[in-house]
Design an enzyme around this catalytic site. Structure first.
Site, PDB file in Angstrom:
ATOM      1  N   ASP A   1      -3.510  16.934  -8.247  1.00  0.00           N
ATOM      2  CA  ASP A   1      -2.691  16.033  -7.427  1.00  0.00           C
ATOM      3  C   ASP A   1      -1.226  16.327  -7.712  1.00  0.00           C
ATOM      4  OD1 ASP A   1      -1.511  13.895  -6.059  1.00  0.00           O
ATOM      5  OD2 ASP A   1      -2.972  12.438  -6.788  1.00  0.00           O
TER       6      ASP A   1
ATOM      7  N   ARG B   1       1.329  14.849  -6.045  1.00  0.00           N
ATOM      8  CA  ARG B   1       2.179  13.780  -5.510  1.00  0.00           C
ATOM      9  C   ARG B   1       3.078  13.160  -6.574  1.00  0.00           C
ATOM     10  NH1 ARG B   1      -2.461  10.366  -2.631  1.00  0.00           N
ATOM     11  NH2 ARG B   1      -3.436  10.952  -4.602  1.00  0.00           N
TER      12      ARG B   1
ATOM     13  N   CYS C   1     -12.500  12.604   4.395  1.00  0.00           N
ATOM     14  CA  CYS C   1     -11.773  11.773   3.446  1.00  0.00           C
ATOM     15  C   CYS C   1     -11.902  10.311   3.874  1.00  0.00           C
ATOM     16  CB  CYS C   1     -10.309  12.191   3.364  1.00  0.00           C
ATOM     17  SG  CYS C   1      -9.393  11.953   4.909  1.00  0.00           S
TER      18      CYS C   1
ATOM     19  N   THR D   1      -4.603  -0.411  -4.077  1.00  0.00           N
ATOM     20  CA  THR D   1      -4.902   0.970  -4.455  1.00  0.00           C
ATOM     21  C   THR D   1      -6.154   1.049  -5.307  1.00  0.00           C
ATOM     22  OG1 THR D   1      -3.950   3.011  -5.350  1.00  0.00           O
ATOM     23  CG2 THR D   1      -3.553   1.000  -6.603  1.00  0.00           C
TER      24      THR D   1
ATOM     25  N   GLY E   1      -1.786  16.360   1.947  1.00  0.00           N
ATOM     26  CA  GLY E   1      -2.718  17.103   1.099  1.00  0.00           C
ATOM     27  C   GLY E   1      -2.423  16.972  -0.383  1.00  0.00           C
TER      28      GLY E   1
ATOM     29  N   GLU F   1       0.606  10.720   3.434  1.00  0.00           N
ATOM     30  CA  GLU F   1       0.262  11.301   4.732  1.00  0.00           C
ATOM     31  C   GLU F   1      -1.016  12.130   4.663  1.00  0.00           C
ATOM     32  OE1 GLU F   1       2.557  14.080   7.980  1.00  0.00           O
ATOM     33  OE2 GLU F   1       3.054  14.322   5.866  1.00  0.00           O
TER      34      GLU F   1
ATOM     35  N   ARG G   1       0.867  -1.179   0.000  1.00  0.00           N
ATOM     36  CA  ARG G   1       0.000   0.000   0.000  1.00  0.00           C
ATOM     37  C   ARG G   1       0.901   1.226   0.000  1.00  0.00           C
ATOM     38  NH1 ARG G   1      -4.321   3.063  -1.078  1.00  0.00           N
ATOM     39  NH2 ARG G   1      -4.544   4.756   0.410  1.00  0.00           N
TER      40      ARG G   1
ATOM     41  N   HIS H   1       0.765   4.906   0.702  1.00  0.00           N
ATOM     42  CA  HIS H   1      -0.183   5.770   1.408  1.00  0.00           C
ATOM     43  C   HIS H   1       0.450   7.135   1.647  1.00  0.00           C
ATOM     44  CE1 HIS H   1      -3.754   6.317   3.981  1.00  0.00           C
ATOM     45  NE2 HIS H   1      -2.966   7.128   4.672  1.00  0.00           N
TER      46      HIS H   1
END
Length: 187
Positions: free
Chosen positions: A121, A123, A61, A144, A88, A49, A45, A47
């Site tokens: 996004d 990320r 969320c 996911t 975020g 923060e 996974r 993930h």
């Protein structure tokens, strides 16, 4: 990419007994929580923060529910959670709270990020491949719903995508709908 790596330590938790290791990338310190055996294609996974969800239990969320689901599954079957410090969707806590304020005024999560000058996004996942290589992992079962995670792992063979199906609530229905309809999240 210069990354500092910690020692491995034990982490007994309310979800089970795991091992942890930290990977410091610049100022970001990511955490790997794992349960052996990892096997030939472990469950993984990735993930990001979410202080408000993971720690405080925000109902806006599904982050905490997804994290807990992953930890319970990994306790039973082995595998790892790669906990990335990308609060975020990687806009940081201050901007995340500003995005929440815009959402309170009726914007969805994507519109709020755009209003603040960010992509939907922000990320990135390059460090994930480094971490998996560190563990000698070339193929995984990825836990996911996010298609960007599937697309971003170029050097890793994803032998299976395991969906994360979490019940919605009155506070996160719109958020989950936006993720599915506008960001292509799978279920």
């Amino acid at each position: 990419m210069k990354i500092e790596i910690s020692e491995v330590a034990n982490l007994p938790s309310r979800f089970g007994t795991f091992k942890i290791q930290s990977f410091k990338e610049g100022i970001k310190e990511h955490l790997v929580i794992f349960k052996e055996p990892l096997g030939n294609a472990p469950i993984v996974r990735i993930h990001s923060e979410c202080l408000t969800g993971d720690t405080i239990g925000s109902l806006k969320c599904d982050c905490r529910d997804q994290l807990e689901y992953a930890l319970k599954l990994i306790e039973k079957e082995g595998g790892m959670v790669i906990y990335l410090r990308q609060e975020g969707r990687n806009i940081g806590l201050l901007n995340k709270v500003n995005a929440y304020a815009l959402q309170d005024k009726g914007l969805d999560t994507i519109e709020a990020n755009h209003q603040l000058g960010f992509k939907a996004d922000e990320r990135t996942y390059e460090v994930v491949e480094f971490i998996l290589a560190h563990f000698g992992i070339a193929q995984i079962k990825l836990l996911t719903n996010n298609p960007r995670k599937l697309e971003s792992l170029k050097k890793i063979n994803i032998v299976e995508r395991i969906p994360v199906v979490i019940d919605s609530n009155v506070f996160n229905e719109g958020y989950l709908k936006t993720k599915k309809e506008q960001m292509g999240h799978l279920y």
